[in-house]
Design a protein around this motif. Sequence first.
Motif, PDB file in Angstrom:
ATOM      1  N   ASN A   1       2.993  20.539   6.027  1.00 33.08           N
ATOM      2  CA  ASN A   1       3.230  19.106   5.802  1.00 33.08           C
ATOM      3  C   ASN A   1       2.191  18.229   6.500  1.00 33.08           C
ATOM      4  O   ASN A   1       1.981  17.083   6.116  1.00 33.08           O
ATOM      5  CB  ASN A   1       4.657  18.695   6.185  1.00 33.08           C
ATOM      6  N   LEU A   2       1.508  18.772   7.515  1.00 31.35           N
ATOM      7  CA  LEU A   2       0.408  18.025   8.116  1.00 31.35           C
ATOM      8  C   LEU A   2      -0.705  17.839   7.085  1.00 31.35           C
ATOM      9  O   LEU A   2      -1.356  16.797   7.039  1.00 31.35           O
ATOM     10  CB  LEU A   2      -0.153  18.781   9.322  1.00 31.35           C
ATOM     11  N   LEU A   3      -0.919  18.858   6.278  1.00 35.09           N
ATOM     12  CA  LEU A   3      -1.969  18.795   5.260  1.00 35.09           C
ATOM     13  C   LEU A   3      -1.575  17.860   4.118  1.00 35.09           C
ATOM     14  O   LEU A   3      -2.397  17.078   3.643  1.00 35.09           O
ATOM     15  CB  LEU A   3      -2.268  20.203   4.740  1.00 35.09           C
ATOM     16  N   THR A   4      -0.327  17.926   3.676  1.00 36.89           N
ATOM     17  CA  THR A   4       0.092  17.018   2.596  1.00 36.89           C
ATOM     18  C   THR A   4      -0.045  15.571   3.056  1.00 36.89           C
ATOM     19  O   THR A   4      -0.472  14.717   2.300  1.00 36.89           O
ATOM     20  CB  THR A   4       1.547  17.255   2.158  1.00 36.89           C
ATOM     21  N   GLU A   5       0.318  15.345   4.304  1.00 37.88           N
ATOM     22  CA  GLU A   5       0.228  13.986   4.826  1.00 37.88           C
ATOM     23  C   GLU A   5      -1.214  13.505   4.824  1.00 37.88           C
ATOM     24  O   GLU A   5      -1.506  12.378   4.422  1.00 37.88           O
ATOM     25  CB  GLU A   5       0.791  13.968   6.251  1.00 37.88           C
ATOM     26  N   TYR A   6      -2.101  14.383   5.247  1.00 39.27           N
ATOM     27  CA  TYR A   6      -3.516  14.026   5.257  1.00 39.27           C
ATOM     28  C   TYR A   6      -4.018  13.748   3.836  1.00 39.27           C
ATOM     29  O   TYR A   6      -4.703  12.757   3.590  1.00 39.27           O
ATOM     30  CB  TYR A   6      -4.343  15.148   5.891  1.00 39.27           C
ATOM     31  N   LEU A   7      -3.677  14.615   2.915  1.00 36.03           N
ATOM     32  CA  LEU A   7      -4.154  14.448   1.546  1.00 36.03           C
ATOM     33  C   LEU A   7      -3.613  13.160   0.933  1.00 36.03           C
ATOM     34  O   LEU A   7      -4.303  12.484   0.167  1.00 36.03           O
ATOM     35  CB  LEU A   7      -3.747  15.654   0.692  1.00 36.03           C
ATOM     36  N   TYR A   8      -2.387  12.843   1.281  1.00 34.69           N
ATOM     37  CA  TYR A   8      -1.811  11.601   0.779  1.00 34.69           C
ATOM     38  C   TYR A   8      -2.554  10.395   1.349  1.00 34.69           C
ATOM     39  O   TYR A   8      -2.902   9.468   0.616  1.00 34.69           O
ATOM     40  CB  TYR A   8      -0.323  11.534   1.140  1.00 34.69           C
ATOM     41  N   ASP A   9      -2.811  10.416   2.638  1.00 33.58           N
ATOM     42  CA  ASP A   9      -3.586   9.333   3.260  1.00 33.58           C
ATOM     43  C   ASP A   9      -4.952   9.209   2.592  1.00 33.58           C
ATOM     44  O   ASP A   9      -5.438   8.115   2.341  1.00 33.58           O
ATOM     45  CB  ASP A   9      -3.774   9.597   4.758  1.00 33.58           C
ATOM     46  N   LEU A  10      -5.542  10.348   2.333  1.00 38.18           N
ATOM     47  CA  LEU A  10      -6.871  10.354   1.714  1.00 38.18           C
ATOM     48  C   LEU A  10      -6.823   9.747   0.300  1.00 38.18           C
ATOM     49  O   LEU A  10      -7.646   8.895  -0.041  1.00 38.18           O
ATOM     50  CB  LEU A  10      -7.421  11.783   1.657  1.00 38.18           C
ATOM     51  N   SER A  11      -5.840  10.158  -0.481  1.00 30.68           N
ATOM     52  CA  SER A  11      -5.751   9.603  -1.847  1.00 30.68           C
ATOM     53  C   SER A  11      -5.459   8.116  -1.816  1.00 30.68           C
ATOM     54  O   SER A  11      -5.947   7.364  -2.644  1.00 30.68           O
ATOM     55  CB  SER A  11      -4.654  10.258  -2.683  1.00 30.68           C
ATOM     56  N   LYS A  12      -4.621   7.717  -0.870  1.00 25.39           N
ATOM     57  CA  LYS A  12      -4.320   6.288  -0.765  1.00 25.39           C
ATOM     58  C   LYS A  12      -5.565   5.499  -0.383  1.00 25.39           C
ATOM     59  O   LYS A  12      -5.838   4.435  -0.937  1.00 25.39           O
ATOM     60  CB  LYS A  12      -3.228   6.067   0.289  1.00 25.39           C
ATOM     61  N   THR A  13      -6.299   6.029   0.579  1.00 29.21           N
ATOM     62  CA  THR A  13      -7.529   5.353   0.994  1.00 29.21           C
ATOM     63  C   THR A  13      -8.487   5.274  -0.187  1.00 29.21           C
ATOM     64  O   THR A  13      -9.152   4.263  -0.388  1.00 29.21           O
ATOM     65  CB  THR A  13      -8.194   6.129   2.155  1.00 29.21           C
ATOM     66  N   PHE A  14      -8.495   6.334  -0.966  1.00 30.33           N
ATOM     67  CA  PHE A  14      -9.362   6.311  -2.141  1.00 30.33           C
ATOM     68  C   PHE A  14      -8.897   5.255  -3.153  1.00 30.33           C
ATOM     69  O   PHE A  14      -9.707   4.506  -3.700  1.00 30.33           O
ATOM     70  CB  PHE A  14      -9.402   7.684  -2.820  1.00 30.33           C
ATOM     71  N   SER A  15      -7.602   5.201  -3.408  1.00 36.85           N
ATOM     72  CA  SER A  15      -7.080   4.229  -4.384  1.00 36.85           C
ATOM     73  C   SER A  15      -7.433   2.804  -3.975  1.00 36.85           C
ATOM     74  O   SER A  15      -7.751   1.973  -4.808  1.00 36.85           O
ATOM     75  CB  SER A  15      -5.561   4.360  -4.511  1.00 36.85           C
ATOM     76  N   THR A  16      -7.369   2.550  -2.685  1.00 42.78           N
ATOM     77  CA  THR A  16      -7.739   1.223  -2.190  1.00 42.78           C
ATOM     78  C   THR A  16      -9.242   0.994  -2.361  1.00 42.78           C
ATOM     79  O   THR A  16      -9.673  -0.087  -2.760  1.00 42.78           O
ATOM     80  CB  THR A  16      -7.349   1.103  -0.701  1.00 42.78           C
TER      81      THR A  16
END
Length: 660
Positions: A597-612
């Motif tokens: 879940n540490l990795l999913t959290e990171y990937l989610y942050d990354l995708s969100k940062t990308f979307s922004t």
Amino acid sequence: MQNIRQIISERVGQVLQSQWGVQLGENAAQVRPSGDTKFGDYQSNCAMGLARQLGLKPRDVAQAIMANLNIADICEPPEIAGPGFINFRLKPEYLTNALDRVPSIPHPPVELATGETLQDRLGMPKSTTRQIIPIDMSSPNLAKEMHVGHLRPTVIGDAVARILEFIGHQVHRLNHVGDWGTQFGMLVQYIRDIPDQWLTDKILGEDELISQLDSTGLDEASLADLIRNMIRTKESPVAVIKIQDLEEFYIRAKDKFDRDPEFAQRARQAVVRLQNHEPEILVTWLAFRSESLEHCHKIYEILTIENLIDRGESFYNEMLPGVVQELLEKGVAVESDGAICVFPSGFKGRDGEPLPLIIRKSDGGFGYATTDLAALKHRITVMHADRIIYVVGNQQKQHFEMLFAALKMIGWKKETDSPDNQIAQAKACGSLTETIHLATGMLLKEDGSPFKTREGGTVKLKDLLNEAVERCRAFLQANEANPEKQRGYSPEQIEHMAKVIGIAAVKYFELSHHYGTDYRFDWEEMLALEGNTAPYMLYAYARIQSILRKSANGGERTTNNERQTTVLTHPAELALAKQLLRFPEIIEQLGSELRPNLLTEYLYDLSKTFSTFYDRKTGVRVVDAENAVARQTRLLLCELTGRALKLGLSLLGIGTLDRM
RNA sequence: GUUCCCGUAGCUCAAUUGGAUAGAGCGUUGGCCUCCGAAGCCAAAGGUUACAGGUUCAACUCCUGUCGGGAACGCCA
């Protein structure tokens, strides 16, 4: 890709050592990403604790650290804040440089001798220490069909395996299936008694039976002879078993076992006959085992679980008497009420009496504790395991605590019985084998109740996975029917996407929760396109691929040469760059924490940062950027984000789509 | 009865193992498509971290107790 946290930590660590002789290791510098961007990008929290030890003021310690710190190549001058936090803000040039140094994906992709394509590592090196790590995962009972409860140990085990392999360890995925004991005597006898409509044509030949023998740990050579002999004297094929519905079959056999004392008696005899390797019984058992394993592997195929070694309880059967004997000789085990037991200290039962690990029942039989100890011995002394991981439900927490406590009493080490084994000798120099139980929580229904059917039975895993794919298919078909949303996909494309997204959704939802907590299985949340879900992640990935396709007209690609013009200026660019460069830190953390879940959290942050970064309003233009430098910089960010998402998802056992 | 785990926003979950003002998503409210994929983005509201003490520069995190939920506890695995 460099681990920035680690670099800063080392720099600070050097100061701690030279100034005050602090022992390094264990992240003595206490460097971590800042909780809030207004405090910069990274922070060191070591000054407060150190000040106490040294009898100084925290801010003075922080001041002294800063005065001796050599870090201008990475950060702006650090700042001291609060009680003594040291805040670091990364220089844009440093980020640019770090991104530029990430190697391009080779074109065309490099194929290894094994036929696999070389994995994109985003320039992350493998660990210098290579551990041997057996992971005990999935482990269904072959008497029944896999149910929803097996989802967690299977999916989490696989993700942990993939992550550890990526780090550079040698992982063995061990499927510790229940394929031995009383239940199997019952099932085998039922098959022999009642060749009814449940058994249809499925032919198991000599070769298949013998290959089954191979994974059971039984004496292959002599038993193979027995089986061959049997085939010669009888008609080939030897075993004909095809079970329509494994679950239903089990229920019927169990019912007969409970109602019919005469049958129950013969079932018990069948267990003994199985233990004695009587060919007739053995062949039926092998055929049943094969049939049941096939059910499991259909599921594993859907879940894209590979390299699973079916090494069940039967594999250790021949070791059991020896283990009991050894423990008795070592004085670890004692006789109690007719049973042979180990009493690890610190465990008490109902009446405050010491709690035993029963390794031989009073009737002379062996239970699962004996099998688990034998498996431990095999993994330590034969496989030379450095670390053994069990991904098993938390109901068995105490059992594993007792098992590990017993292991300490026994003292098995990585050396083998044969002293001339050099590999074993080398391994034996290392530390003791570490044992870890990743205790998984329960899967609950949406209302928080245990996951059961309306009748109170278990829900088949197969049905659950089918439903996930069906729901995705329905969604995609609805999209295609909508003129505003349709993309012109063929039915075949929709089918493929539904499979990838549906399975990804289930796996991602599973992995995005802490493995230890109970969580609610919520279809809507799992398949939502917003939030920390697989569809959101896959959507971000597909968008990136779309951008790269658009930019690549005329075969243009970003290469290391072009990247020399990379310049980060816009806040959205900087934010994305910083987020990307945190990937190695997450991998580092996963190596010891084993928490997908540490990795999913990171990937989610990354995708969100990308979307922004990519948003019409808040972000920047990429393909049609203001100038060539901006365009190249942003395309590089897109490419790396795409690669990071793909790599991260692949470490979770989740595939991606170029379009969706 | 004993031991262990859990209790965080209306709901579902996080919180880098003792660090700064406890974060996301859903839901609610309000904005954003003449524009590279809006399946998206931005913003607001929402908290005495079950409760009461304690430890210290600092506690969701460690210690003690209370309440509530779950699991395990001698021949099933």
